[in-house]
Write a protein that holds these residues in place. Structure first.
Motif, short mmCIF file in Angstrom:
data_model
loop_
_atom_site.label_atom_id
_atom_site.label_comp_id
_atom_site.label_asym_id
_atom_site.label_seq_id
_atom_site.Cartn_x
_atom_site.Cartn_y
_atom_site.Cartn_z
N ILE A 101 0.77 -1.02 0.02
CA ILE A 101 -0.03 0.02 0.02
C ILE A 101 0.81 1.31 0.07
N ASN A 102 0.92 2.09 -0.94
CA ASN A 102 1.67 3.17 -1.24
C ASN A 102 0.99 4.36 -0.69
N ASP A 103 1.05 4.71 0.17
CA ASP A 103 0.00 5.89 0.88
C ASP A 103 0.73 6.44 2.29
N PRO A 104 0.46 7.70 2.42
CA PRO A 104 -0.16 8.68 1.55
C PRO A 104 0.82 9.20 0.42
N CYS A 105 0.13 10.11 -0.47
CA CYS A 105 0.55 10.61 -1.77
C CYS A 105 1.16 9.43 -2.76
N HIS A 106 0.22 8.60 -2.88
CA HIS A 106 0.64 7.37 -4.00
C HIS A 106 0.98 7.92 -5.32
N ASN A 107 2.13 7.26 -5.71
CA ASN A 107 2.72 7.55 -6.82
C ASN A 107 2.17 6.48 -7.74
N PRO A 108 1.61 6.81 -8.96
CA PRO A 108 1.42 8.25 -9.45
C PRO A 108 0.42 8.89 -9.52
N THR A 109 -0.76 8.53 -8.57
CA THR A 109 -1.92 9.11 -8.65
C THR A 109 -2.09 10.45 -7.75
N GLY A 110 -1.07 10.34 -6.74
CA GLY A 110 -1.50 11.43 -5.56
C GLY A 110 -2.65 11.10 -4.76
N GLY A 154 -4.02 -17.25 7.86
CA GLY A 154 -2.09 -17.06 7.70
C GLY A 154 -1.59 -15.72 7.93
N PRO A 155 -0.44 -15.61 8.02
CA PRO A 155 0.19 -14.29 8.25
C PRO A 155 0.10 -13.25 7.10
N CYS A 156 -0.24 -12.04 7.45
CA CYS A 156 -0.58 -10.97 6.94
C CYS A 156 0.36 -9.80 7.02
N VAL A 157 1.09 -9.38 5.99
CA VAL A 157 2.25 -8.30 6.01
C VAL A 157 1.69 -7.25 5.03
N ILE A 158 1.48 -6.04 5.77
CA ILE A 158 1.08 -4.65 4.83
C ILE A 158 2.34 -4.14 4.74
N LEU A 159 3.09 -3.76 3.53
CA LEU A 159 4.29 -2.99 3.31
C LEU A 159 3.67 -1.64 2.59
N ASN A 160 3.97 -0.81 3.53
CA ASN A 160 3.43 0.62 3.51
C ASN A 160 4.52 1.46 2.94
N ILE A 181 7.24 -0.47 7.27
CA ILE A 181 7.01 0.97 6.68
C ILE A 181 8.28 0.95 5.88
N ALA A 182 8.01 1.57 4.65
CA ALA A 182 9.45 1.83 3.84
C ALA A 182 9.54 3.44 3.89
N PHE A 183 10.53 3.77 4.62
CA PHE A 183 10.75 5.20 4.66
C PHE A 183 11.75 5.52 3.85
N SER A 184 12.03 6.83 3.11
CA SER A 184 13.02 7.57 2.35
C SER A 184 13.41 8.67 2.53
N CYS A 185 14.82 8.88 2.72
CA CYS A 185 15.08 10.18 2.70
C CYS A 185 15.21 10.90 1.52
N GLY A 234 17.63 5.52 3.79
CA GLY A 234 16.05 5.14 4.01
C GLY A 234 16.14 4.12 5.22
N ALA A 235 14.91 3.59 5.31
CA ALA A 235 14.64 2.29 6.45
C ALA A 235 13.49 1.64 6.31
N ALA A 236 13.39 0.47 6.70
CA ALA A 236 12.44 -0.36 7.10
C ALA A 236 11.94 -0.26 8.72
N LEU A 237 11.00 0.43 8.87
CA LEU A 237 10.38 0.21 10.15
C LEU A 237 9.34 -0.74 10.43
N ILE A 238 9.55 -1.76 11.26
CA ILE A 238 8.86 -3.04 11.41
C ILE A 238 8.09 -2.45 12.54
N LEU A 239 6.59 -2.87 12.53
CA LEU A 239 5.55 -2.70 13.68
C LEU A 239 4.78 -4.02 13.70
N GLY A 240 4.63 -4.34 15.10
CA GLY A 240 3.66 -5.57 15.13
C GLY A 240 3.57 -5.56 16.54
N GLN A 241 2.21 -6.36 17.02
CA GLN A 241 2.04 -6.54 18.23
C GLN A 241 3.02 -7.66 19.04
#
Ligand code: PLP
Length: 411
Positions: A181-190, A212-218, A250-254, A266-273
């Protein structure tokens, strides 16, 4: 006899963007910049047509001691101060009660790729948006993954039914899920999803995770150009509701945040319970880091940390000038597109507006006709991407109407 492995795809990358960029440059050289609209470039440009490189980023970077630039990073996972600050920067004041870990990566690209190759086995399927940044498909192909695409829009909204249907089909086949899920400011639609859309995505994945396990790549590459300011992160709160069988990376980019595309940070920020599951992802990601890029440029990490702490106010006010400029450019384009009836995908914020051309044959003809009229854009699936990030307000003025007229000659 090829020396490459049998499964390697020997087809060269079809760099359609590069080809159009060269044509635009050639046209400018022949006819002058005033005669040409180059809406191909996906980086931030100022009103004089120059690449923006923030003073508040590069003055400090240039002053960093050469020994700091020369040195290896403190760890394969990234410098400790950088890892902590990425988490602070991404989450800001959101009350997130999840376990978290940060792994430094070479841009957002590294984080997306690292997630794809470690969550799925070759042959499995990654769920992607139907209209998306082209590199996702290339990364999937390189990792031997199949792709399944969900339609982005249902009218002017996120197409939740299509997202659900696609995820259900994929998990039924392979017992696990990775959805981008490329959000917010989705490339290429905005497009940016609403809080309610995010809530529903999380609720749905909680249900689906019984299978089964579900991973969101944001992918949040453009988050710092949201027009919502502090509220750009509000949706992250919805992630608190994930159950222990759902994980978010979460895929973060400088690159965009700091206008430092070439510094590869950049970085991968892993979040889970579940602390143990987050730790597992961290272990596997660290091995990928060590085995591929080894470590991230030390000075780039140190620079990010300093700029977003000690120099935060000055940096943010400089960046805000360009967020406002982006808003002005996109608002003008959209207002004129509405006035002349030029159709575009629902735009909320960000670097690009994409014209709606669901028929890819017509899109190809349109793209060529635009070029014949000295207007250079980028073809995306079912659309024509207009990079308002690199067009001056003067160039945007009247552009929608010209594009509409050119389209009318084809219909
Ligand atoms: N994600 C999206 C949607 C992008 O458009 C880009 C760059 O264009 C990236 C991620 C990654 O950029 P980088 O690797 O430079 O951080």
């Amino acid at each position: 006899m090829s020396f490459m492995k049998q499964s390697a795809n020997l087809q060269p990358i079809e760099d359609t963007v590069f080809a159009v960029v060269s044509m635009a440059k050639q046209d400018i050289a022949e006819h002058g910049a005033d005669a040409v609209v180059d809406a191909t470039i996906g980086s931030l440009y100022d009103e004089c047509g120059k690449l923006v490189a923030y003073q508040n980023v590069f003055d400090h970077y240039n002053a960093i001691a050469k020994e700091v630039k020369a040195a290896y990073a403190a760890s394969f996972t990234g410098n400790p101060g950088y890892r902590a600050q990425v988490k602070n920067w991404v989450l800001q004041d959101q009350p997130i009660h999840l376990n978290a870990s940060v792994i430094a990566t070479p841009g957002g690209t590294g984080a997306v790729n690292m997630t794809m190759i470690n969550v799925l086995e070759p042959g499995q399927t990654v769920v992607l948006p139907e209209i998306c940044w082209g590199s996702y498909n290339l990364m999937a192909a390189q990792a031997g993954l199949q792709t399944a695409a969900y339609s982005m829009f249902d009218g002017d909204h996120f197409n939740l039914p299509s997202f659900k249907e696609t995820c259900r089909r994929v998990i039924a086949e392979q017992g696990r899920l990775l959805a981008v899920i490329n959000d917010p400011c989705h490339n290429p639609t905005g497009y940016s999803m609403s809080l309610d859309e995010w809530r529903q995505v999380v609720r749905f994945l909680n249900e689906l995770s019984e299978q089964g396990p579900c991973v969101i790549l944001n992918d949040i590459a453009y988050i710092d150009y949201s027009y919502q300011g502090q509220h750009s992160r509000d949706y992250l709160n919805c992630l608190n509701a994930m159950n222990e069988n759902v994980l978010t990376v979460i895929a973060f980019s400088c690159s965009k945040t700091l206008t430092s595309y070439g510094l590869r940070c950049g970085a991968a920020l892993i979040l889970g319970q579940d602390e143990q599951r987050v730790r597992e992802a961290e272990i596997v990601f660290e091995k990928t880091a060590r085995a591929t890029w080894s470590n991230i440029p030390n000075a780039a990490m140190e620079n990010f940390t300093w700029i977003t702490t000690e120099n935060r106010a000055a940096f943010e006010s400089e960046k805000q000038i360009y967020v406002d400029l982006l808003k002005q450019r996109s608002a003008l384009f959209i207002q004129e597109a509405d006035a002349c009836g030029l159709a575009y995908y629902p735009y909320k914020e960000g670097f690009f507006v994409t014209l709606k051309t669901p028929d890819n044959n017509l899109r190809d003809q349109y793209h060529e006709k635009l070029i014949a009229n000295h207007i250079y854009t980028v073809k995306v699936n079912k659309g024509i991407r207009v990079a308002v990030c690199s067009l001056s307000v003067a160039k945007v003025k009247g552009l929608a109407e010209r594009m509409k007229q050119i389209l009318s000659t084809l219909q």
